[in-house]
Design a protein around this motif. Structure first.
Motif, short mmCIF file in Angstrom:
data_model
loop_
_atom_site.label_atom_id
_atom_site.label_comp_id
_atom_site.label_asym_id
_atom_site.label_seq_id
_atom_site.Cartn_x
_atom_site.Cartn_y
_atom_site.Cartn_z
N MET A 72 0.86 -1.17 0.00
CA MET A 72 0.00 0.00 0.00
C MET A 72 0.90 1.24 0.00
O MET A 72 1.89 1.31 0.71
CB MET A 72 -0.88 -0.04 1.24
N ALA A 73 0.55 2.24 -0.78
CA ALA A 73 1.34 3.46 -0.89
C ALA A 73 1.29 4.24 0.41
O ALA A 73 0.30 4.18 1.16
CB ALA A 73 0.83 4.31 -2.04
N ALA A 74 2.35 4.98 0.68
CA ALA A 74 2.43 5.75 1.93
C ALA A 74 1.29 6.76 2.03
O ALA A 74 0.70 6.95 3.10
CB ALA A 74 3.77 6.46 2.02
N GLY A 75 0.93 7.41 0.94
CA GLY A 75 -0.16 8.39 0.95
C GLY A 75 -1.50 7.74 1.28
O GLY A 75 -2.30 8.31 2.02
N GLU A 76 -1.72 6.57 0.74
CA GLU A 76 -2.97 5.86 1.03
C GLU A 76 -3.03 5.45 2.50
O GLU A 76 -4.07 5.58 3.15
CB GLU A 76 -3.10 4.63 0.13
N GLU A 77 -1.91 4.98 3.02
CA GLU A 77 -1.86 4.59 4.43
C GLU A 77 -2.09 5.81 5.33
O GLU A 77 -2.82 5.72 6.33
CB GLU A 77 -0.51 3.94 4.76
N GLN A 78 -1.52 6.94 4.99
CA GLN A 78 -1.73 8.16 5.76
C GLN A 78 -3.19 8.59 5.72
O GLN A 78 -3.75 9.04 6.73
CB GLN A 78 -0.84 9.29 5.25
N SER A 79 -3.81 8.43 4.56
CA SER A 79 -5.23 8.78 4.43
C SER A 79 -6.09 7.88 5.30
O SER A 79 -7.01 8.34 5.98
CB SER A 79 -5.67 8.67 2.97
N ARG A 80 -5.81 6.60 5.28
CA ARG A 80 -6.57 5.65 6.10
C ARG A 80 -6.40 5.97 7.59
O ARG A 80 -7.36 5.93 8.36
CB ARG A 80 -6.13 4.21 5.83
N GLU A 81 -5.18 6.29 7.98
CA GLU A 81 -4.92 6.63 9.38
C GLU A 81 -5.65 7.91 9.77
O GLU A 81 -6.20 8.01 10.87
CB GLU A 81 -3.40 6.79 9.61
#
Length: 87
Positions: free
Chosen positions: A1-10
Motif C-alpha cells: 500500500m502506498a504511503a499516501g494511502e496509508e496516511q489517508s486511512r490513518e
C-alpha cells in the motif's frame, strides 16, 4: 500500500470519519428533512455542542426506541437478556 494511502486511512481512522458519515447518512434517511444541508449543519452543531458538554449528542434512537427494542427481546419481562439475544 502506498504511503499516501496509508496516511489517508490513518487520518480517517483517527478522526472516526467513516462512523460520522455513516451516522449522518442514517439520520438523513431516518428524518428525511426537506432541507438536508441545513439539517446536517444543525446536527453537526449539536455534535460540536455535545463534545463541549453544552448539549446532547444527536442519536438516531431515543430512550423510547431502546426500551421498545429491549421489551421485544425480554418477552418474559425478566429485566435482562442473554448475550445470544443481544447479538
Amino acid at each position: 500500500m502506498a504511503a499516501g494511502e496509508e496516511q489517508s486511512r490513518e487520518y480517517l481512522r483517527r478522526h472516526r470519519l467513516p462512523e460520522l458519515l455513516h451516522r449522518l447518512g442514517a439520520l438523513l434517511l431516518f428524518h428525511r428533512p426537506e432541507r438536508p444541508r441545513e439539517f446536517l449543519i444543525q446536527v453537526l452543531e449539536r455534535v460540536k455542542a455535545g463534545r463541549r458538554a453544552e448539549g446532547e449528542y444527536p442519536f438516531l434512537m431515543d430512550e423510547g426506541n431502546v426500551d421498545a427494542m429491549f421489551s421485544l427481546l425480554d418477552v418474559l419481562g425478566q429485566g435482562s437478556i442473554r448475550p445470544a439475544q443481544y447479538r
